[in-house]
Motif scaffolding. Structure first.
Motif, PDB file in Angstrom:
ATOM      1  N   ALA B 140       5.083  -6.742  17.333  1.00  0.00           N
ATOM      2  CA  ALA B 140       4.191  -7.550  16.498  1.00  0.00           C
ATOM      3  C   ALA B 140       3.002  -6.725  16.047  1.00  0.00           C
ATOM      4  O   ALA B 140       2.541  -6.853  14.906  1.00  0.00           O
ATOM      5  CB  ALA B 140       3.727  -8.777  17.284  1.00  0.00           C
ATOM      6  N   VAL B 141       2.521  -5.850  16.941  1.00  0.00           N
ATOM      7  CA  VAL B 141       1.395  -4.996  16.558  1.00  0.00           C
ATOM      8  C   VAL B 141       1.795  -4.074  15.411  1.00  0.00           C
ATOM      9  O   VAL B 141       1.058  -3.898  14.436  1.00  0.00           O
ATOM     10  CB  VAL B 141       0.933  -4.170  17.775  1.00  0.00           C
ATOM     11  N   GLU B 142       3.015  -3.526  15.533  1.00  0.00           N
ATOM     12  CA  GLU B 142       3.498  -2.665  14.453  1.00  0.00           C
ATOM     13  C   GLU B 142       3.580  -3.429  13.135  1.00  0.00           C
ATOM     14  O   GLU B 142       3.171  -2.949  12.085  1.00  0.00           O
ATOM     15  CB  GLU B 142       4.879  -2.111  14.808  1.00  0.00           C
ATOM     16  N   LEU B 143       4.121  -4.653  13.243  1.00  0.00           N
ATOM     17  CA  LEU B 143       4.236  -5.466  12.027  1.00  0.00           C
ATOM     18  C   LEU B 143       2.870  -5.742  11.430  1.00  0.00           C
ATOM     19  O   LEU B 143       2.675  -5.671  10.217  1.00  0.00           O
ATOM     20  CB  LEU B 143       4.935  -6.786  12.353  1.00  0.00           C
ATOM     21  N   ALA B 144       1.891  -6.032  12.304  1.00  0.00           N
ATOM     22  CA  ALA B 144       0.547  -6.318  11.823  1.00  0.00           C
ATOM     23  C   ALA B 144      -0.031  -5.090  11.121  1.00  0.00           C
ATOM     24  O   ALA B 144      -0.693  -5.204  10.084  1.00  0.00           O
ATOM     25  CB  ALA B 144      -0.334  -6.739  12.983  1.00  0.00           C
ATOM     26  N   SER B 145       0.266  -3.911  11.702  1.00  0.00           N
ATOM     27  CA  SER B 145      -0.262  -2.703  11.053  1.00  0.00           C
ATOM     28  C   SER B 145       0.366  -2.499   9.669  1.00  0.00           C
ATOM     29  O   SER B 145      -0.299  -2.121   8.722  1.00  0.00           O
ATOM     30  CB  SER B 145      -0.021  -1.489  11.943  1.00  0.00           C
ATOM     31  N   MET B 146       1.649  -2.808   9.590  1.00  0.00           N
ATOM     32  CA  MET B 146       2.306  -2.742   8.280  1.00  0.00           C
ATOM     33  C   MET B 146       1.639  -3.693   7.298  1.00  0.00           C
ATOM     34  O   MET B 146       1.390  -3.353   6.133  1.00  0.00           O
ATOM     35  CB  MET B 146       3.790  -3.151   8.410  1.00  0.00           C
ATOM     36  N   LEU B 147       1.381  -4.887   7.792  1.00  0.00           N
ATOM     37  CA  LEU B 147       0.777  -5.914   6.947  1.00  0.00           C
ATOM     38  C   LEU B 147      -0.578  -5.437   6.433  1.00  0.00           C
ATOM     39  O   LEU B 147      -0.895  -5.578   5.242  1.00  0.00           O
ATOM     40  CB  LEU B 147       0.624  -7.203   7.751  1.00  0.00           C
ATOM     41  N   LEU B 148      -1.344  -4.849   7.340  1.00  0.00           N
ATOM     42  CA  LEU B 148      -2.663  -4.367   6.939  1.00  0.00           C
ATOM     43  C   LEU B 148      -2.542  -3.240   5.918  1.00  0.00           C
ATOM     44  O   LEU B 148      -3.312  -3.173   4.956  1.00  0.00           O
ATOM     45  CB  LEU B 148      -3.437  -3.883   8.167  1.00  0.00           C
ATOM     46  N   LEU B 149      -1.551  -2.386   6.136  1.00  0.00           N
ATOM     47  CA  LEU B 149      -1.348  -1.293   5.181  1.00  0.00           C
ATOM     48  C   LEU B 149      -1.018  -1.846   3.799  1.00  0.00           C
ATOM     49  O   LEU B 149      -1.588  -1.435   2.784  1.00  0.00           O
ATOM     50  CB  LEU B 149      -0.218  -0.396   5.674  1.00  0.00           C
ATOM     51  N   ALA B 150      -0.107  -2.850   3.808  1.00  0.00           N
ATOM     52  CA  ALA B 150       0.270  -3.461   2.526  1.00  0.00           C
ATOM     53  C   ALA B 150      -0.949  -4.108   1.888  1.00  0.00           C
ATOM     54  O   ALA B 150      -1.166  -3.992   0.662  1.00  0.00           O
ATOM     55  CB  ALA B 150       1.368  -4.493   2.743  1.00  0.00           C
ATOM     56  N   GLY B 151      -1.763  -4.783   2.704  1.00  0.00           N
ATOM     57  CA  GLY B 151      -2.967  -5.422   2.179  1.00  0.00           C
ATOM     58  C   GLY B 151      -3.905  -4.383   1.589  1.00  0.00           C
ATOM     59  O   GLY B 151      -4.475  -4.579   0.507  1.00  0.00           O
ATOM     60  N   LEU B 152      -4.003  -3.251   2.286  1.00  0.00           N
ATOM     61  CA  LEU B 152      -4.879  -2.180   1.815  1.00  0.00           C
ATOM     62  C   LEU B 152      -4.442  -1.660   0.445  1.00  0.00           C
ATOM     63  O   LEU B 152      -5.220  -1.588  -0.505  1.00  0.00           O
ATOM     64  CB  LEU B 152      -4.860  -1.051   2.846  1.00  0.00           C
ATOM     65  N   VAL B 153      -3.137  -1.334   0.392  1.00  0.00           N
ATOM     66  CA  VAL B 153      -2.611  -0.793  -0.866  1.00  0.00           C
ATOM     67  C   VAL B 153      -2.763  -1.831  -1.965  1.00  0.00           C
ATOM     68  O   VAL B 153      -3.205  -1.529  -3.089  1.00  0.00           O
ATOM     69  CB  VAL B 153      -1.137  -0.379  -0.691  1.00  0.00           C
ATOM     70  N   GLY B 154      -2.409  -3.099  -1.636  1.00  0.00           N
ATOM     71  CA  GLY B 154      -2.498  -4.167  -2.627  1.00  0.00           C
ATOM     72  C   GLY B 154      -3.913  -4.340  -3.130  1.00  0.00           C
ATOM     73  O   GLY B 154      -4.149  -4.420  -4.344  1.00  0.00           O
ATOM     74  N   ALA B 155      -4.837  -4.373  -2.211  1.00  0.00           N
ATOM     75  CA  ALA B 155      -6.230  -4.589  -2.613  1.00  0.00           C
ATOM     76  C   ALA B 155      -6.714  -3.434  -3.474  1.00  0.00           C
ATOM     77  O   ALA B 155      -7.366  -3.635  -4.501  1.00  0.00           O
ATOM     78  CB  ALA B 155      -7.098  -4.721  -1.373  1.00  0.00           C
ATOM     79  N   TYR B 156      -6.351  -2.216  -3.082  1.00  0.00           N
ATOM     80  CA  TYR B 156      -6.774  -1.047  -3.854  1.00  0.00           C
ATOM     81  C   TYR B 156      -6.222  -1.118  -5.264  1.00  0.00           C
ATOM     82  O   TYR B 156      -6.912  -0.885  -6.256  1.00  0.00           O
ATOM     83  CB  TYR B 156      -6.282   0.226  -3.168  1.00  0.00           C
ATOM     84  N   HIS B 157      -4.929  -1.469  -5.342  1.00  0.00           N
ATOM     85  CA  HIS B 157      -4.275  -1.509  -6.639  1.00  0.00           C
ATOM     86  C   HIS B 157      -4.857  -2.619  -7.511  1.00  0.00           C
ATOM     87  O   HIS B 157      -5.123  -2.430  -8.697  1.00  0.00           O
ATOM     88  CB  HIS B 157      -2.780  -1.722  -6.445  1.00  0.00           C
ATOM     89  N   LEU B 158      -5.059  -3.787  -6.882  1.00  0.00           N
ATOM     90  CA  LEU B 158      -5.485  -4.946  -7.674  1.00  0.00           C
ATOM     91  C   LEU B 158      -6.912  -4.826  -8.163  1.00  0.00           C
ATOM     92  O   LEU B 158      -7.260  -5.398  -9.188  1.00  0.00           O
ATOM     93  CB  LEU B 158      -5.328  -6.216  -6.845  1.00  0.00           C
ATOM     94  N   THR B 159      -7.734  -4.118  -7.420  1.00  0.00           N
ATOM     95  CA  THR B 159      -9.132  -4.065  -7.830  1.00  0.00           C
ATOM     96  C   THR B 159      -9.388  -2.973  -8.863  1.00  0.00           C
ATOM     97  O   THR B 159     -10.513  -2.782  -9.289  1.00  0.00           O
ATOM     98  CB  THR B 159     -10.039  -3.829  -6.617  1.00  0.00           C
ATOM     99  N   GLU B 160      -8.332  -2.281  -9.269  1.00  0.00           N
ATOM    100  CA  GLU B 160      -8.501  -1.315 -10.359  1.00  0.00           C
ATOM    101  C   GLU B 160      -8.644  -2.083 -11.660  1.00  0.00           C
ATOM    102  O   GLU B 160      -7.695  -2.672 -12.172  1.00  0.00           O
ATOM    103  CB  GLU B 160      -7.272  -0.413 -10.443  1.00  0.00           C
ATOM    104  N   LEU B 161      -9.799  -2.086 -12.210  1.00  0.00           N
ATOM    105  CA  LEU B 161     -10.035  -2.918 -13.399  1.00  0.00           C
ATOM    106  C   LEU B 161      -9.841  -2.072 -14.652  1.00  0.00           C
ATOM    107  O   LEU B 161     -10.788  -1.599 -15.248  1.00  0.00           O
ATOM    108  CB  LEU B 161     -11.450  -3.486 -13.369  1.00  0.00           C
ATOM    109  N   GLN B 162      -8.575  -1.873 -15.028  1.00  0.00           N
ATOM    110  CA  GLN B 162      -8.385  -1.132 -16.275  1.00  0.00           C
ATOM    111  C   GLN B 162      -8.675  -2.071 -17.440  1.00  0.00           C
ATOM    112  O   GLN B 162      -8.508  -3.283 -17.343  1.00  0.00           O
ATOM    113  CB  GLN B 162      -6.980  -0.534 -16.382  1.00  0.00           C
ATOM    114  N   ARG B 163      -9.068  -1.480 -18.529  1.00  0.00           N
ATOM    115  CA  ARG B 163      -9.433  -2.294 -19.690  1.00  0.00           C
ATOM    116  C   ARG B 163      -8.196  -3.001 -20.214  1.00  0.00           C
ATOM    117  O   ARG B 163      -7.119  -2.418 -20.282  1.00  0.00           O
ATOM    118  CB  ARG B 163     -10.003  -1.380 -20.782  1.00  0.00           C
ATOM    119  N   ARG B 164      -8.390  -4.232 -20.602  1.00  0.00           N
ATOM    120  CA  ARG B 164      -7.281  -4.925 -21.242  1.00  0.00           C
ATOM    121  C   ARG B 164      -7.005  -4.287 -22.592  1.00  0.00           C
ATOM    122  O   ARG B 164      -7.931  -3.847 -23.265  1.00  0.00           O
ATOM    123  CB  ARG B 164      -7.653  -6.396 -21.481  1.00  0.00           C
TER     124      ARG B 164
END
Lengths: 105, 167, 597
Positions: B140-164
């Motif tokens: 479960a700890v491993e899974l949680a770490s995966m989840l956090l990694l995915a959250g990290l990557v997702g958050a990084y990607h989503l907060t890139e505000l490229q111009r429309r």
């Protein structure tokens, strides 16, 4: 010294969960919806802790920690989405953001 | 005595949560949410889950809520930030949160002074949690770490505000 | 490499030509070389087979299919009959390919034309080389397909497409009968190998299923060879280019039915009733088609009816048991009918694709070479000695006389008609007043060479009855009747169409003659009969069932799904809170259910 009855803690948990859900369903601002989600996570965590404490087991706290992890990841992604949506639609009103609406073919 | 402390903390939690979902100003709601989380943390303490109570305060009320605050500030929900700051400094807005925090502080004082005890019979300390976490729940700890990694990557990607395009 | 070369070379060479032509973009020069060369090489291989010692060769290449007791090999069988057919198909086929290189020059479908022609030669040689009926059927359908493709060669004109479809569908009727016949034979004898089949027939003499099998196979032959009552497609098939008419619809494909019956003649010897039926069909067809040929105003259609009539002779010969004579006639007919068609092609080309006899006349002086070739062809057609047609037709009439004077009379009547319509064509095209000046394309040297070669074959081909065939003719007094009526026909034709044309004009005014003329022109009204009997009821049925009631359940299913979709569409409104509410309600219901249960 009397222990806190499990039922009462669970009732508190249910009340908090219901409040969170009511917030989720009534608010239109994405930030408020995310906050309501946090409340609901917290209520779920409370139920786990209460159950773990009732039987003196560590599992309840472990699940709380997992929920915490989940909430952290969720907030990261959710807030990123909020920023992106605000950037693109100039609003956080979720009723105005309905691009996935299915139209008559 | 302890059970009274519980009911009081529960009362604070319900009141604060109700206020969270009814506020119109996001910052106010956030402050009440912190109070609500603190109250829940206090309930954890009463249930003998000290480690969880600490995490609740540090991670939830601390880190996660600060994240919310950052985003609110970035979105600039109050267009004229300075006016909003001034608004926030008005004392009457702080009466509610302060009162609820005061109640919780009082309760903590009672515990601290030893007038009452948590339920030591059911206390589960950090050591037990740690052993379980790195033993049977390792996956479960491993899974949680995966989840956090995915959250990290997702958050990084989503907060890139490229111009429309076209904007 | 052993000598003679393996039999499979013969179909394989044109097949390779077909593949090359259809897959590679080639210059028209290369197309001509490949298209003609592949057939030429096949003709050389065939020649080596013909000149080889006349023994029966049986070669098997591989197994085509194998299921339970049925094993179909790619087997080749070569005897005298096959050698004769191979000579006709590849020899005449090569000459016609050579002619086409000039005739079709500049056509936009040049490559397509030669590809289909090569495929046709490959399929036709498979048909005559096959050692079993299924392999034969492969060739049988292959030639049908090529016939369809080539009739519709100029597909931009819808009429040509219609003619191609008509040919395909009408022959399909016969093909279905043929397939049923194959099923019946396999069911009763357990084999489709032709020699095994024929050897195993003896004990079944007189059984009724043998008659049914004979009838079904005859049905296939009738469709392919355009015999009564399936003769309607051949005149329309003239929509194709003239070399196609010469190769497929005169010399080779239409004689596939004759080949089939000749190949299976031991079967027909066991069922005399059906064999008599073959003779009657042939006799009826030859008279019927002869009358129609007499009144046609289109040069190629007249030749098409003539082909039907001549194949009627072959069926007559088959029916009276003279299958060797029939095959002999098949061979000579291939020579002179190809000659007639190719000569007609030159005339048509010279007149800017004018096929109407009304617009022709007096071309003798303008196109002397073609005139002589055409005249030789008609002489052979009318069976005047010493041309080739005389020997083969006499052989058939001779045997018919032995069997039944009635059938002989049919044949003699047909001979009179043949001579009449043959010389009518000569007189109307090459004699009389000149109506159109032939300033179109002149025949090239290659074309004239082909015509001269075919003229030679038409003249002397009758002196060499196929070596492997048995003795076919014994001279007697009655044999003089044939040339006699032919000369009579020549005289009458000369009188009617050259010396006293006003007599014909007088006849035209009689209402009865006008009706008869109309009737024969339309081929005895079979087209309208079939249209009313089959086509129209079918079209009416199709119109009634336009909505296709079998589709209703499926349409209903689609409609139901569409309705459901329309009903559920508003729920897909894209609103986050709506979805969250749905989830919440769902979970609540599940929990409530769980609590109650």
């Amino acid at each position: 010294m009397s222990a806190v009855p499990l039922t009462h803690v669970l009732m508190l948990s249910a009340i908090l969960f219901t409040l969170g859900m009511a917030g989720l369903l009534t608010r239109r601002n994405l930030i408020f919806m995310l906050m309501s989600l946090e409340v609901m996570f917290n209520a779920a965590g409370l139920a786990f802790i209460a159950a773990g404490a009732r039987w003196g087991q560590a599992d309840g706290q472990i699940f709380f920690i997992l929920i915490l992890t989940l909430a952290a990841a969720e907030v990261g992604v959710g807030l990123g989405l909020a920023l992106q949506i605000h950037h693109r639609f100039r609003t956080l009103d979720m009723d105005k953001v309905c691009e996935l609406k299915e139209t008559e073919p | 005595m302890t059970i009274l402390l519980f009911y009081l903390a529960a009362f604070v939690a319900v009141i604060a949560t109700s206020l969270v979902i009814t506020r119109t100003n996001a910052v106010h709601a956030l402050i009440y949410l912190i109070v609500s989380l603190l109250a829940t943390g206090f309930v954890f303490l009463l249930l003998g889950a000290y480690f969880a109570a600490l995490l609740e305060v540090i991670v939830y009320a601390g880190a996660v809520m600060v994240l919310f605050l950052f985003v609110l500030m970035m979105l600039g929900l109050g267009r004229d930030g300075e006016g909003r700051e001034r608004e926030l400094l008005q004392p009457h807005l702080w009466y509610g949160p302060a009162f609820l925090c005061g109640v919780l502080l009082g309760e903590w004082g009672i515990l601290f002074l030893g007038w009452s005890q948590p339920f030591p019979l059911h206390a589960v300390d950090a050591k037990q949690v740690g052993i379980s976490l790195l033993g049977p729940y390792f996956l479960a700890v491993e899974l949680a770490s995966m989840l956090l990694l995915a959250g990290l990557v997702g958050a990084y990607h989503l907060t890139e505000l490229q111009r429309r395009p076209g904007a | 490499m052993s000598w003679p070369l393996p039999l499979w070379f013969i179909p394989a060479l044109p097949l390779a030509g077909f593949l090359l032509l259809s897959l590679l973009p080639l210059s028209s020069r290369a197309i001509a070389w490949i298209g003609t060369g592949s057939v030429g090489l096949a003709a050389l291989v065939s020649l080596s087979e013909i000149l080889a010692p006349a023994v029966v060769i049986h070669q098997s290449l591989d197994t085509w299919m194998s299921a339970a007791s049925l094993t179909i090999p790619f087997g080749f069988y070569c005897d005298g009959l096959t050698r004769t057919m191979l000579g006709v198909i590849t020899g005449v086929g090569f000459l016609i390919h050579l002619y086409s290189t000039a005739y079709m020059a500049g056509d936009e479908g040049y490559r397509r034309f030669f590809a289909a022609m090569n495929l046709f030669v490959a399929a036709m040689t498979v048909l005559v080389l096959a050692d079993n009926l299924v392999f034969l059927y492969l060739g049988w359908e292959g030639v049908g397909l090529c016939s369809f493709l080539l009739i519709g060669h100029w597909y931009r004109d819808p009429a040509n497409g219609r003619a191609a479809r008509k040919a395909f569908i009408v022959t399909r009727v016969g093909d279905t009968a043929l397939v049923l016949g194959l099923f019946l034979l396999f069911d009763r004898l357990g084999s489709l190998d032709i020699q095994t089949l024929l050897a195993g027939l003896e004990p079944h003499t007189g059984s009724s299923w043998l008659k049914v099998a004979g009838l079904l196979l005859l049905g296939g032959a009738l469709g392919k060879s355009a015999q009564f009552p399936l003769q309607v497609w051949l005149p329309d098939a003239m929509a194709g280019p003239t070399p196609v008419s010469a190769l497929i619809h005169a010399a080779t494909m239409v004689t596939a039915g004759v080949y089939l019956l000749a190949r299976l003649h031991p079967l027909y010897d066991l069922v005399p009733d059906i064999r008599l039926l073959v003779a009657v069909v042939g006799g009826v067809t030859l008279l019927l088609a002869g009358c129609s040929a007499l009144v046609q105003s289109d040069l190629k259609r007249a030749l098409a009816w003539s082909t039907i009539s001549q194949i009627g002779y072959m069926f007559l010969g088959l029916g009276v048991g003279a299958w060797q004579a029939s095959v002999f006639h098949l061979m000579t007919h291939a020579f002179f009918k190809a000659l007639l068609f190719l000569s007609a092609g030159v005339v048509i080309m010279a007149l800017h694709h004018q096929q109407d006899l009304e617009a022709m006349g007096g071309l003798r002086r303008r196109l002397p070479g073609v005139f002589w070739c055409f005249l030789i062809g008609v002489t052979a057609l009318a069976a005047l000695p010493p041309a080739a047609g005389f020997f083969s037709k006499e052989a058939i009439l001779d045997r018919a006389y032995e069997v039944s004077p009635g059938l002989w009379l049919l044949g003699i009547g047909g001979a009179l008609l043949t001579s009449l319509y043959g010389f009518r064509l000569v007189l109307r095209v090459f004699f009389g007043p000149e109506k159109t000046y032939p300033d179109g394309q002149r025949p090239s040297g290659v074309m004239m060479m082909v015509l001269v070669l075919l003229s030679g074959l038409s003249l002397v081909g009758g002196l060499f009855p196929p070596l492997a065939l048995a003795e076919v003719s014994t001279p007697r007094m009655i044999s003089l009747a044939g040339p006699g009526v032919s000369l009579l026909g020549l005289g009458v034709a000369g009188w009617l169409w050259y010396l006293r044309p006003q007599i014909l004009h007088g006849w035209r005014r009689w209402p009865l003659m006008a009706v008869l003329n109309r009737f024969w022109l339309d081929g005895w009204g079979f087209d309208s009969l079939y249209h009313g009997l089959f086509v129209q009821p079918y079209q009416t049925l199709s119109r009634i069932n336009r909505a296709d009631f079998l589709n209703l359940p499926f349409d209903g299913l689609v409609g139901f799904n569409r309705t459901l979709h329309a009903a559920l569409l508003p729920t897909q409104n894209g609103r986050l809170r709506w979805y969250a509410t749905g989830m919440g309600l769902g979970v609540a219901v599940l929990i409530a259910w769980g609590l109650c249960a």
